[in-house]
Scaffold this motif. Structure first.
Motif, mmCIF file in Angstrom:
data_model
loop_
_atom_site.group_PDB
_atom_site.id
_atom_site.type_symbol
_atom_site.label_atom_id
_atom_site.label_comp_id
_atom_site.label_asym_id
_atom_site.label_seq_id
_atom_site.Cartn_x
_atom_site.Cartn_y
_atom_site.Cartn_z
ATOM 1 N N ALA A 889 0.804 -1.177 -0.135
ATOM 2 C CA ALA A 889 -0.139 -0.061 -0.017
ATOM 3 C C ALA A 889 0.749 1.471 0.129
ATOM 4 N N VAL A 890 2.135 1.085 0.212
ATOM 5 C CA VAL A 890 3.003 2.404 0.238
ATOM 6 C C VAL A 890 3.405 2.787 -1.093
ATOM 7 N N PRO A 891 3.043 3.974 -1.798
ATOM 8 C CA PRO A 891 3.334 4.703 -3.076
ATOM 9 C C PRO A 891 4.965 4.673 -3.364
ATOM 10 N N GLY A 892 4.860 3.803 -4.502
ATOM 11 C CA GLY A 892 6.521 3.697 -5.154
ATOM 12 C C GLY A 892 6.665 2.084 -4.999
ATOM 13 N N VAL A 893 5.920 1.308 -4.240
ATOM 14 C CA VAL A 893 6.175 -0.215 -3.997
ATOM 15 C C VAL A 893 5.498 -0.876 -5.100
ATOM 16 N N THR A 894 6.161 -1.359 -5.982
ATOM 17 C CA THR A 894 5.561 -2.288 -7.011
ATOM 18 C C THR A 894 5.858 -3.722 -6.428
ATOM 19 N N GLY A 895 5.544 -4.582 -7.527
ATOM 20 C CA GLY A 895 5.648 -5.986 -7.330
ATOM 21 C C GLY A 895 6.999 -6.397 -7.230
ATOM 22 N N LYS A 896 7.817 -6.149 -8.114
ATOM 23 C CA LYS A 896 9.486 -6.515 -8.033
ATOM 24 C C LYS A 896 10.090 -5.719 -6.638
ATOM 25 N N ILE A 897 9.676 -4.318 -6.621
ATOM 26 C CA ILE A 897 10.268 -3.662 -5.570
ATOM 27 C C ILE A 897 10.040 -4.455 -3.961
ATOM 28 N N LEU A 898 8.840 -4.867 -4.092
ATOM 29 C CA LEU A 898 8.236 -5.553 -2.694
ATOM 30 C C LEU A 898 9.030 -6.911 -2.514
ATOM 31 N N GLN A 899 9.415 -7.554 -3.677
ATOM 32 C CA GLN A 899 10.143 -8.775 -3.526
ATOM 33 C C GLN A 899 11.515 -8.354 -2.955
ATOM 34 N N ARG A 900 12.112 -7.428 -3.501
ATOM 35 C CA ARG A 900 13.459 -7.019 -2.992
ATOM 36 C C ARG A 900 13.463 -6.809 -1.450
ATOM 37 N N LEU A 901 12.482 -5.805 -1.208
ATOM 38 C CA LEU A 901 12.242 -5.432 0.255
ATOM 39 C C LEU A 901 12.063 -6.420 1.274
ATOM 40 N N VAL A 902 11.359 -7.405 0.889
ATOM 41 C CA VAL A 902 10.930 -8.518 1.590
ATOM 42 C C VAL A 902 12.297 -9.587 1.731
ATOM 43 N N LEU A 903 13.156 -9.624 0.883
ATOM 44 C CA LEU A 903 14.208 -10.606 0.714
ATOM 45 C C LEU A 903 15.333 -9.735 1.409
ATOM 46 N N GLU A 904 15.288 -8.476 1.607
ATOM 47 C CA GLU A 904 16.504 -7.775 2.128
ATOM 48 C C GLU A 904 16.380 -7.363 3.682
ATOM 49 N N TYR A 905 15.050 -7.113 3.979
ATOM 50 C CA TYR A 905 14.931 -6.492 5.307
ATOM 51 C C TYR A 905 13.926 -7.636 6.275
ATOM 52 N N GLU A 906 14.019 -7.639 7.569
ATOM 53 C CA GLU A 906 13.578 -8.636 8.258
ATOM 54 C C GLU A 906 11.867 -8.406 8.600
ATOM 55 N N ASN A 907 11.767 -7.041 8.579
ATOM 56 C CA ASN A 907 10.265 -6.650 9.069
ATOM 57 C C ASN A 907 10.212 -5.156 8.450
ATOM 58 N N VAL A 908 8.792 -4.744 8.644
ATOM 59 C CA VAL A 908 8.261 -3.629 8.256
ATOM 60 C C VAL A 908 8.993 -2.257 8.760
ATOM 61 N N ARG A 909 9.574 -2.633 10.336
ATOM 62 C CA ARG A 909 10.401 -1.542 10.948
ATOM 63 C C ARG A 909 11.567 -1.404 10.225
ATOM 64 N N ALA A 910 12.364 -2.391 9.982
ATOM 65 C CA ALA A 910 13.749 -2.122 9.347
ATOM 66 C C ALA A 910 13.331 -1.492 8.017
ATOM 67 N N VAL A 911 12.394 -1.616 7.302
ATOM 68 C CA VAL A 911 12.136 -0.686 5.961
ATOM 69 C C VAL A 911 12.051 0.613 6.225
ATOM 70 N N ALA A 912 11.037 1.020 7.340
ATOM 71 C CA ALA A 912 10.716 2.331 7.553
ATOM 72 C C ALA A 912 11.984 3.000 8.324
ATOM 73 N N ASN A 913 12.958 2.341 8.721
ATOM 74 C CA ASN A 913 13.996 2.871 9.356
ATOM 75 C C ASN A 913 15.386 3.054 8.393
ATOM 76 N N ALA A 914 15.159 2.623 7.086
ATOM 77 C CA ALA A 914 16.174 2.772 6.096
ATOM 78 C C ALA A 914 16.305 4.124 5.539
ATOM 79 N N ASP A 915 17.408 4.616 5.167
ATOM 80 C CA ASP A 915 17.559 6.111 4.636
ATOM 81 C C ASP A 915 17.352 5.921 3.052
ATOM 82 N N VAL A 916 17.330 7.296 2.560
ATOM 83 C CA VAL A 916 17.103 7.234 1.086
ATOM 84 C C VAL A 916 18.208 6.356 0.640
ATOM 85 N N GLU A 917 19.562 6.761 0.605
ATOM 86 C CA GLU A 917 20.768 6.257 0.149
ATOM 87 C C GLU A 917 20.714 4.787 0.175
ATOM 88 N N GLU A 918 20.221 3.885 1.245
ATOM 89 C CA GLU A 918 20.229 2.558 1.227
ATOM 90 C C GLU A 918 19.305 2.031 0.442
#
Length: 945
Positions: A889-918
């Protein structure tokens, strides 16, 4: 894997029991068993029965792998049920029936095990072509293939692609093709030869209704008793039909004047009665559609509407037809005060006035103004003209009842039921209502029906039903007029900019959208009339007392029905059900059913009717009755064929029969002149020819040093097999490798990846921002990323046809300009991105071939792994779905981006704490910016605190 020995030599017929009682069916079966061929059969002669018996003959032999291609869901059900019946009758342990492979959710391993076990598989074309190309199913192990709907197999279709691969790798397997639509085989230059070439077949087998064997089988001693009944239309119906035909002729004449450069041989009123007429005109206008005037486009749409009005005249009752014309007129009229000349030209003809006026006079005389009787006419006089077929249907049922009583047939195996066949479900509902109310006396006294059985039997009719429909129409008319006027008023306020924002409402929320005027067509969902405390309808100013009295006169029957439905909530409706319910005898049943194509064969076998009433003519069903009667010697069938005399219904029926006969005549003539010299085998099997195709002639000295034995290959995303481009690439002798790509749609070299977009997909990709993310991903992984914009092969090379969805030319230009601006911004944002413009898939295949010259071949494994960064799991592990839905539901998250975020980060909090450069390193700058912008937005400040 199953052996191909059975298919290799086409062995003699196996000793299996077949359900082909007629001579022509047996002749066709033995001819198809003997050799590969294309069968073109007339409609209604039992095509699916032939297919089923052919499949059963191979199924009973065992150790076969048969592929059924081109069957839809309903045909799969028909064939599967028939094969199960054959297996039960033959009691053969080798019969396995039909197995369906029609979903992509079926795993690769499951499909591989099913193929290894053999049997008959009905498989979708997209899955089959991927399994062929990926090696999951080896074409050499296939015993044979059966293709349905051969008329749809064009050069660029997936079915032609499948047959090409099958024949290249399997020269011994059989191939049978079937069709019961001869008309498509007559369009174009040598169409039969082209389809045979696409199917790699040499022999066409043609069986029209006038074939000697077919005529002898159906016109013998067991011929069905057919009674033709030409029903004369009423004077009003004749006037309406003549008016509509005049409007059609004027519209066609207008089209001829404004489009003089097109082929207009079939542009006449006779052809306009068929559904394909719109397609023919649109196909001819497509290349110049962007230069076609607004008036021409409107006339093309009006022709379809006028044909619908003609059909409705003969199927709708008088009240429903007048109601339909009211909605047509309201939807075609411009809003009050509008200066836009958008009304259809046929509405200004005198014939249009005759149409609307005569349709009203079939229902009532007098005028209605928002449900109020005018002063010029004291009130409404109901006319309620009944359909002429109703009275004749009542007489037929009475005759059938007398015949069944006085002339019983003890040796007849029919169950004595009556089957009434109609054109559609709407006509079926109308006839059911008529049959239930035709013996209700229309005279009423003090709200009670006059129960006079003698009078009811003497004059059955639809008066009761028509009066009830008139009452509902008057109620609908009042609401319809009120809502239409209010909606037009709101639209006019919006146009003039006078919409009020009082009461804290925004300008958009206080009015209806500008393009929602057509929603008043059905009258559904409208606000109901104002009612008094007693529940009666409140009349505006008591000026329409006559209409209210008429509605009260018609209302008591319905009121009693509603009161009867109010039962005790605690009562069990199933108590003592034996006192109220019982099973009807088959001879007492009257079934009303719409025509349903090949499913009607099962209907006749299950119902076993003694009497059949064809309420509307249908050539295919007449032949089904002939086959049904000729196949069962002990069954008596009497058929009543009803049609309106000198009507478009009769003309359409005769025209369809004539078109089919002419189509078979052309096919027979083409078969007699056809040259059977197909060189597919030589072209695909010559090693020297395959080697010379890899020679680059641009290199001096003959270019033989640049030649390689390895054929060119292209890695294609499996979702791209919906298009015809993979087939054309394979036709240019490229190896097509299907893969699940994460980046790009086509990988043609190690450095070139291409994202393919049709115009419609391009517009949607710009709207949701998906294209920017795809372009950024391509730039990140490939040196030469490209965007392919592909147009329809039959349409003009312009963006405007996709922008004329709006009725305003100004808004169409705005949409086109907006799309061009977005393309310009895309080029500015990604300078290295190259855009390829292609007007057809053929040109795209040529462009791909040019881009691959002197380039290395792509590695499929690397192309798949490019989208999977370090640490990604190509096996697709299982994760919790709730956090994924939150991230989706977050703007900018497509199917491919969602797959990368799920594989890279442990949970939603880790995604929220990641900065723009990361995030930018993982998913790209644009996606990271949108995600961080959403997560850092202050909801408290936006609330106005």
């Amino acid at each position: 894997m199953p052996s191909t020995d059975v298919a290799a030599d086409n062995p003699p017929d196996p000793p299996v029991r077949l359900s082909l009682p007629l001579d022509y069916q047996q002749d066709i079966f033995h001819e198809l068993r003997a050799e590969d061929a294309l069968l073109v059969l007339a409609k209604g002669l039992g095509l699916l029965r032939l297919v089923t018996n052919l499949l059963h003959s191979y199924d009973a032999a065992g150790n076969n792998l048969i592929l059924l291609v081109g069957a839809d869901e309903r045909e799969n059900g028909w064939i599967g049920e028939a094969l199960a019946e054959h297996a039960a009758i033959s009691m053969s342990p080798k019969c396995r029936g039909l197995q369906l492979v029609n979903t992509e959710l079926m795993s690769v391993g499951t499909r591989e095990k099913m193929y290894a076990g053999g049997g008959i598989f009905s498989i979708t074309s997209r899955i089959l072509i991927v399994d062929f190309l990926s090696g999951l199913l080896d074409p050499a192990t296939v015993t044979g293939m059966v293709a349905l709907h051969a008329e749809r197999i064009a050069t660029t279709s997936l079915e032609a692609f499948i047959v090409r691969i099958f024949r290249q790798k399997n020269k011994r397997g059989f191939l049978k093709a079937f069709s019961d639509a001869p008309e498509p085989f007559t369009s174009g230059f040598m169409p039969l030869t082209s389809i045979l070439r696409n199917l790699f077949l040499r022999k066409p087998v043609l069986y029209p209704r006038f074939h000697v064997t077919v005529a002898k089988s159906l016109e013998g001693k067991k011929k069905a008793e057919v009674i033709e009944l030409a029903v004369p239309m009423t004077d009003h119906m004749k006037a309406i039909q003549a008016a509509v035909i005049e409007c059609i002729e004027v519209s066609i004449t207008e089209l001829r004047k404004s489009n003089s450069g097109l082929e207009m041989e079939d542009w006449n009123s006779d052809s306009a009665l068929h559904r394909s007429f719109d397609t023919i005109i649109r196909r001819q206008l497509d290349p110049v559609w962007h230069r076609t005037s607004f008036r021409t486009k409107q006339i093309v749409r009006d022709l379809s509407l006028l044909r619908t009005i003609l059909h409705s005249l003969l199927t709708f009752d008088a009240v429903s037809f007048n109601k339909y014309l009211d909605t047509v007129l309201a939807a075609s009229s411009p809003p009050p005060g509008s200066t836009r000349q958008s009304q259809s030209p046929w509405l200004f003809l005198d014939a249009a006035h005759t149409l609307f006026d005569t349709a009203k006079r079939r229902v009532y005389t007098g005028k209605i103004t928002e449900g109020v009787a005018t002063k010029e006419n004291d009130g409404l006089n109901p006319v309620l003209e009944e359909m002429p077929k109703w009275g004749l249907l009542a007489e037929i049922l009475e005759e059938i009842e007398q015949d069944a009583y006085f002339n019983p047939q003890p040796q007849d195996e029919s169950n004595g039921s009556i089957l009434i066949m109609c054109g559609d479900q709407g006509t079926c509902r109308q006839l059911r209502e008529f049959l239930m109310t035709m013996k209700i006396n229309e005279e009423q006294t003090n709200g009670e029906e006059v129960h006079d059985p003698t009078a009811a039997e003497e004059a059955p009719g639809g008066k009761f039903m028509m009066r009830r429909k008139l009452r509902n129409y008057l109620q609908w008319k009042r609401d319809f007029a009120r809502v239409s006027s209010n909606l037009f008023a709101e639209n006019q306020k919006a146009i003039n900019g006078t919409t009020s924002n009082a009461g804290g409402q925004s300008g958009r929320g206080g009015r209806a959208p500008l393009n929602k005027r057509r929603r008043v067509r059905g009258g559904g969902g409208m606000s109901g009339p104002e009612r008094t405390a007693s529940g009666s309808v409140r009349v505006a100013g008591d000026k329409d007392s006559h209409i209210q009295a008429l509605m009260n006169e018609l209302a008591p029957a319905e009121t009693e029905d509603v009161a009867a439905q109010k039962v005790d909530v605690g009562a069990d409706p199933l108590d003592n059900m034996d006192d109220y319910y019982e099973l009807y005898e088959p001879r007492d049943l009257v079934l009303v059913h719409p025509y349903d194509g090949d499913m009607d064969d099962h209907l006749l076998e299950e119902v076993k009717p003694r009497y059949i009433v064809m309420y509307e003519p249908d050539a295919a069903f007449i032949r089904r009755i002939e086959v049904f009667r000729s196949s069962h010697t002990a069954r008596q069938v009497r058929v009543y064929l009803m049609y309106y005399d000198n009507s478009v219904e009769e003309q359409r029926y005769l025209s369809a029969v004539r078109r089919e006969k002419d189509a078979f005549t052309k096919l027979i003539r083409e078969r007699g002149n056809m040259a059977l010299t197909f060189g597919h085998d030589a072209a695909t099997s010559d090693p020297q020819e395959s080697f010379l195709r890899t020679v680059n002639t641009r290199i001096a000295g003959g270019g033989r040093l640049a030649a390689t034995a390895e054929p060119p290959r292209v890695v294609v995303d499996v979702r791209e097999f919906r298009s015809s481009l993979p087939s054309l690439l394979h036709g240019r002798h490229m190896v097509v490798i299907p893969c699940m790509l994460t980046v790009g749609d086509y990988v043609i070299t190690p450095d070139i990846a291409i994202e393919r977009k049709s115009i419609k997909d391009l517009i949607s990709s710009f709207s949701d921002g998906r294209l920017y993310n795809q372009a950024e991903t391509l730039l990140h992984h490939y040196k030469s990323p490209m965007l392919l914009i592909e147009f329809d092969a039959q349409k003009a090379f312009t963006l405007e046809p996709f922008a004329d969805l709006s009725t305003s030319l100004g808004s169409a230009s705005a949409v086109t300009s907006d799309l061009q601006s977005k393309l310009a911004l895309l080029c500015l944002a990604f300078p290295r991105l190259r855009i390829i413009w292609s007007s057809s898939p053929y040109q795209t295949a040529e462009i791909f071939a040019e881009l691959k010259k002197s380039q290395d071949e792509p590695d499929p494994i690397k192309a798949v792994q490019i989208g999977l960064e370090a640490g990604d799991d190509p096996e697709g592990r299982t994760f919790n779905q709730v956090p994924q839905e939150m991230l989706r539901a977050v703007p900018g998250v497509t199917g491919k981006i969602l797959q990368r975020l799920v594989l890279e980060y442990e949970n939603v909090r880790a995604v929220a704490n990641a900065d723009v450069e990361e995030l930018s390193e993982l998913i790209g700058r644009e996606g990271a910016r949108q995600i961080r912008g959403f997560l850092e937005r202050s909801v408290w400040d936006e609330g106005g605190e």
